[in-house]
Design an enzyme around this catalytic site. Structure first.
Site, PDB file in Angstrom:
ATOM      1  N   HIS A 107       0.886  -1.164   0.000  1.00  0.00           N
ATOM      2  CA  HIS A 107       0.000   0.000   0.000  1.00  0.00           C
ATOM      3  C   HIS A 107       0.929   1.220   0.000  1.00  0.00           C
ATOM      4  O   HIS A 107       2.007   1.174   0.603  1.00  0.00           O
ATOM      5  CB  HIS A 107      -0.834   0.118   1.284  1.00  0.00           C
ATOM      6  CG  HIS A 107      -1.729  -1.028   1.588  1.00  0.00           C
ATOM      7  ND1 HIS A 107      -1.300  -2.162   2.223  1.00  0.00           N
ATOM      8  CD2 HIS A 107      -3.059  -1.197   1.394  1.00  0.00           C
ATOM      9  CE1 HIS A 107      -2.314  -2.981   2.390  1.00  0.00           C
ATOM     10  NE2 HIS A 107      -3.396  -2.427   1.898  1.00  0.00           N
ATOM     11  N   ASP A 110       2.398   1.975   3.363  1.00  0.00           N
ATOM     12  CA  ASP A 110       3.330   1.005   3.978  1.00  0.00           C
ATOM     13  C   ASP A 110       4.764   1.445   3.768  1.00  0.00           C
ATOM     14  O   ASP A 110       5.633   1.176   4.586  1.00  0.00           O
ATOM     15  CB  ASP A 110       3.248  -0.379   3.308  1.00  0.00           C
ATOM     16  CG  ASP A 110       1.868  -0.972   3.305  1.00  0.00           C
ATOM     17  OD1 ASP A 110       1.072  -0.627   4.195  1.00  0.00           O
ATOM     18  OD2 ASP A 110       1.592  -1.798   2.407  1.00  0.00           O
ATOM     19  N   GLU A 238     -10.742  -6.813  -4.667  1.00  0.00           N
ATOM     20  CA  GLU A 238     -10.572  -7.890  -3.677  1.00  0.00           C
ATOM     21  C   GLU A 238     -11.786  -7.992  -2.755  1.00  0.00           C
ATOM     22  O   GLU A 238     -11.990  -7.125  -1.906  1.00  0.00           O
ATOM     23  CB  GLU A 238      -9.302  -7.610  -2.859  1.00  0.00           C
ATOM     24  CG  GLU A 238      -8.991  -8.680  -1.830  1.00  0.00           C
ATOM     25  CD  GLU A 238      -7.715  -8.369  -1.055  1.00  0.00           C
ATOM     26  OE1 GLU A 238      -6.754  -7.832  -1.643  1.00  0.00           O
ATOM     27  OE2 GLU A 238      -7.686  -8.655   0.149  1.00  0.00           O
ATOM     28  N   GLU A 274      -8.923 -13.722  -1.695  1.00  0.00           N
ATOM     29  CA  GLU A 274      -8.154 -13.992  -0.467  1.00  0.00           C
ATOM     30  C   GLU A 274      -8.823 -15.114   0.311  1.00  0.00           C
ATOM     31  O   GLU A 274     -10.030 -15.076   0.579  1.00  0.00           O
ATOM     32  CB  GLU A 274      -8.070 -12.720   0.386  1.00  0.00           C
ATOM     33  CG  GLU A 274      -7.355 -12.976   1.710  1.00  0.00           C
ATOM     34  CD  GLU A 274      -6.952 -11.713   2.444  1.00  0.00           C
ATOM     35  OE1 GLU A 274      -6.573 -10.732   1.789  1.00  0.00           O
ATOM     36  OE2 GLU A 274      -7.027 -11.734   3.683  1.00  0.00           O
ATOM     37  N   HIS A 277     -10.759 -14.135   3.485  1.00  0.00           N
ATOM     38  CA  HIS A 277     -11.983 -13.397   3.179  1.00  0.00           C
ATOM     39  C   HIS A 277     -13.076 -14.357   2.720  1.00  0.00           C
ATOM     40  O   HIS A 277     -14.259 -14.141   2.987  1.00  0.00           O
ATOM     41  CB  HIS A 277     -11.725 -12.340   2.112  1.00  0.00           C
ATOM     42  CG  HIS A 277     -10.750 -11.287   2.531  1.00  0.00           C
ATOM     43  ND1 HIS A 277     -10.368 -10.245   1.738  1.00  0.00           N
ATOM     44  CD2 HIS A 277     -10.070 -11.123   3.699  1.00  0.00           C
ATOM     45  CE1 HIS A 277      -9.502  -9.478   2.371  1.00  0.00           C
ATOM     46  NE2 HIS A 277      -9.297 -10.009   3.569  1.00  0.00           N
ATOM     47  N   ASP A 302      -4.680 -13.694  -2.714  1.00  0.00           N
ATOM     48  CA  ASP A 302      -4.024 -13.353  -1.457  1.00  0.00           C
ATOM     49  C   ASP A 302      -3.958 -14.636  -0.647  1.00  0.00           C
ATOM     50  O   ASP A 302      -4.969 -15.136  -0.135  1.00  0.00           O
ATOM     51  CB  ASP A 302      -4.784 -12.239  -0.717  1.00  0.00           C
ATOM     52  CG  ASP A 302      -4.272 -10.853  -1.120  1.00  0.00           C
ATOM     53  OD1 ASP A 302      -3.398 -10.780  -2.004  1.00  0.00           O
ATOM     54  OD2 ASP A 302      -4.734  -9.861  -0.532  1.00  0.00           O
ATOM     55  N   ASP A 313     -10.445 -11.565  10.493  1.00  0.00           N
ATOM     56  CA  ASP A 313      -9.436 -11.801   9.469  1.00  0.00           C
ATOM     57  C   ASP A 313      -8.079 -12.015  10.140  1.00  0.00           C
ATOM     58  O   ASP A 313      -7.353 -11.053  10.381  1.00  0.00           O
ATOM     59  CB  ASP A 313      -9.417 -10.528   8.591  1.00  0.00           C
ATOM     60  CG  ASP A 313      -8.804 -10.747   7.229  1.00  0.00           C
ATOM     61  OD1 ASP A 313      -8.666 -11.905   6.825  1.00  0.00           O
ATOM     62  OD2 ASP A 313      -8.476  -9.742   6.573  1.00  0.00           O
ATOM     63  N   ASP A 315      -5.485 -13.609   8.965  1.00  0.00           N
ATOM     64  CA  ASP A 315      -4.374 -13.521   8.003  1.00  0.00           C
ATOM     65  C   ASP A 315      -3.165 -14.382   8.394  1.00  0.00           C
ATOM     66  O   ASP A 315      -2.031 -13.894   8.444  1.00  0.00           O
ATOM     67  CB  ASP A 315      -3.917 -12.058   7.843  1.00  0.00           C
ATOM     68  CG  ASP A 315      -4.905 -11.210   7.053  1.00  0.00           C
ATOM     69  OD1 ASP A 315      -5.800 -11.776   6.411  1.00  0.00           O
ATOM     70  OD2 ASP A 315      -4.772  -9.969   7.077  1.00  0.00           O
ATOM     71  N   ASP A 345      -0.566 -12.343   1.817  1.00  0.00           N
ATOM     72  CA  ASP A 345      -1.235 -11.339   2.655  1.00  0.00           C
ATOM     73  C   ASP A 345      -1.428 -12.019   4.019  1.00  0.00           C
ATOM     74  O   ASP A 345      -2.529 -12.379   4.409  1.00  0.00           O
ATOM     75  CB  ASP A 345      -2.570 -10.922   2.024  1.00  0.00           C
ATOM     76  CG  ASP A 345      -3.192  -9.740   2.740  1.00  0.00           C
ATOM     77  OD1 ASP A 345      -2.649  -9.344   3.789  1.00  0.00           O
ATOM     78  OD2 ASP A 345      -4.223  -9.229   2.273  1.00  0.00           O
TER      79      ASP A 345
HETATM   80  C1  XLS Z   1      -7.484  -6.621   4.183  1.00  0.00           C
HETATM   81  C2  XLS Z   1      -7.028  -6.853   2.817  1.00  0.00           C
HETATM   82  C3  XLS Z   1      -5.869  -5.971   2.404  1.00  0.00           C
HETATM   83  C4  XLS Z   1      -5.729  -5.981   0.913  1.00  0.00           C
HETATM   84  C5  XLS Z   1      -4.904  -4.867   0.395  1.00  0.00           C
HETATM   85  O1  XLS Z   1      -8.231  -7.374   4.739  1.00  0.00           O
HETATM   86  O2  XLS Z   1      -6.713  -8.195   2.643  1.00  0.00           O
HETATM   87  O3  XLS Z   1      -4.709  -6.355   3.042  1.00  0.00           O
HETATM   88  O4  XLS Z   1      -5.204  -7.191   0.462  1.00  0.00           O
HETATM   89  O5  XLS Z   1      -5.433  -3.644   0.708  1.00  0.00           O
HETATM   90 NI    NI Z   2      -7.298 -10.254   4.906  1.00  0.00          NI
HETATM   91 NI    NI Z   3      -5.796  -9.054   1.036  1.00  0.00          NI
END
Ligand code: XLS
Ligand code: NI
Ligand code: NI
Length: 445
Positions: A107, A110, A238, A274, A277, A302, A313, A315, A345
């Site tokens: 991003h 970042d 996404e 993702e 998600h 992702d 989430d 991740d 991700d």
């Molecule tokens: C957040 C998203 C984010 C996107 C990029 O939940 O996964 O990380 O991948 O903005």
């Molecule tokens: Ni996520």
């Molecule tokens: Ni993501």
């Protein structure tokens, strides 16, 4: 050329690239399944998997959660502001080199801190982008995608393109304009739109129709601007069902596809699916991949995993072999990801705070997908599921079934047929046998 500082490696002095040692290896800093140059089905593993490191989780995040401050022990912790941004960048490219990953993603916020004005923020970005470009040229590590962070700054409290405030819409447009210029400058193969705070918490204060219209208007402007400046990378959207808002507009693949088609955006976008998600939306990872694939809209992935016991989430780095196998099955059936890739991700747990954990985490994820690739390739080669599925629907290749498939049947002809054939013989779906088959392939491959 920028000289890499060796901050990142101070602790891991003398360490070279992580190499493939095979499945018998007990070396935690070696790949057991990912052999970058091994050819599977006419393509190297590296080209199939197109791994990417996510800057925000691996370089920027410090382990802060709702209950506590950062825990991550990082060599760059003593820096701040632009110095921090520069040192992180040096560390990033050292990490990409050690892991031997071909891509990364970020991003805007970042990689460089915001300034006091949009001008200053963009100046910060430009300084980092210049160094980043030099690193990319020198290292051959490419940008899978970049995106705009339009959720952290308080100005986005009500959303960005779907904010109730026109000034916020304008600010977001300026930010994405810079993002697309960045994508062009760095040769990003894709540009991602993740909804951030595009969604709502209560209808009592929300004009739902207007917000959706605004989001579409915004995306059309992005398409126009990319055309104007000649950015030819793939636009990706996404899906995510909730978090941060209660109802995220790009809820899941089906909702997002309907939105894109409703507003005439489907020719310009594909989906970035993702795993976490998908599960938050109450779907499996493979369901979302399949749905995107059958619409010709599977763009990128992702690569992470959630915790089904938790409702948010998480991740996590992907280690579930069932999920990676079934994901690679969809990706292979898609003919690969095109300009997309497998972007981690994913974040190390807050308690995995040592530097080495970043390496273990990526190795775990890369091996899990490499194994998934091997298994999926064999499953497809042996037509394990294809033959079962073909056989299961065989009644549609002849007689009345063929008429239905070809659109020749009507309710009249079908009623006539049903009256003449009162006895229907269904067959078992064999789910358990098929799952055992899948297990067998995972264990043997
Ligand atoms: C957040 C998203 C984010 C996107 C990029 O939940 O996964 O990380 O991948 O903005
Ligand atoms: Ni996520
Ligand atoms: Ni993501």
């Amino acid at each position: 050329m920028v000289k890499p500082n060796m901050h990142f490696l101070n602790k891991l002095e003398g360490m070279s690239k992580i190499s493939y040692e095979g499945r018998q290896s007990r070396n935690p800093l070696a790949f057991k399944h990912y052999d970058a140059n091994e050819v599977i089905g006419g393509k190297t593993m590296k080209d199939h998997l197109r791994f990417s490191v996510a800057y925000w989780h691996t370089l920027t995040a410090d382990g802060t959660d709702m209950f506590g401050v950062g825990t991550m022990q990082r060599p760059w912790n003593s820096y701040s502001g632009m110095d921090l941004a520069k040192v992180r960048l040096d560390a990033a490219f050292q990490l990409f080199d050690i892991l031997d990953v071909p891509y990364f993603s970020f991003h805007d916020r970042d990689i460089a801190p915001e300034g006091d004005s949009l001008q200053e923020t963009n100046q910060h970005l430009d300084i980092i982008l210049k160094r980043m470009k030099e690193y990319m040229e020198h290292s051959h590590v490419k940008l899978l995608w970049n995106t705009a962070n339009m959720f952290t700054n308080p100005r986005f409290v009500h959303g960005a393109a779907t904010s109730c405030h026109a000034d916020v819409f304008a600010y977001a447009a300026a930010q994405v304009k810079k993002g697309i210029e960045t994508a062009k400058e760095l040769g990003a193969e894709n540009y991602v739109f993740w909804g951030g705070r595009e969604g709502y918490d209560t209808l009592l204060n929300t004009d739902l129709k207007r917000e959706l219209d605004h989001m579409a208007t915004f995306l059309h402007m992005a398409v126009d601007y990319a055309k104007e400046i000649g950015y030819t990378g793939q636009f990706l959207i996404e899906p995510k069902p909730k978090e941060p808002t209660t109802h995220q507009y790009d809820t899941d693949a089906a909702t997002t596809i309907a939105f894109l088609k409703q507003y005439g955006l489907d020719p310009y976008f594909k989906l970035n699916i993702e795993a976490n998600h998908a599960t938050l939306a109450g779907h499996t990872f493979e369901h979302e991949l399949r749905l995107a694939r059958i619409h010709g809209l599977l763009g990128s992935v992702d690569a992470n995993q959630g915790n089904t016991l938790l409702g948010w989430d998480t991740d996590e780095f992907p280690t579930d072999l069932y999920a990676t196998t079934l994901a690679m099955y969809e990706i292979l059936q898609n003919g690969g990801l095109g300009t997309g890739g497998l972007n981690f991700d994913a974040k190390v747990r807050r308690a995995s705070f040592e530097l080495e954990d970043l390496l273990y985490a990526h190795i775990a994820g890369m091996d899990a997908f490499a194994k998934g690739l091997r298994v999926a390739h064999r499953l497809i080669e042996d037509r394990v599921f294809e033959d079962v599925i073909k056989h299961r629907y065989r009644s549609f290749s002849e007689g009345i079934g063929r008429d239905i498939s070809e659109g020749k049947a009507t309710f009249h002809t079908l009623e006539e047929y049903a009256l003449k054939h009162p006895i229907i013989r269904n067959e078992s779906g064999r789910e358990e046998q098929l799952k055992a088959r899948l297990n067998q392939y995972i264990l043997e491959e």
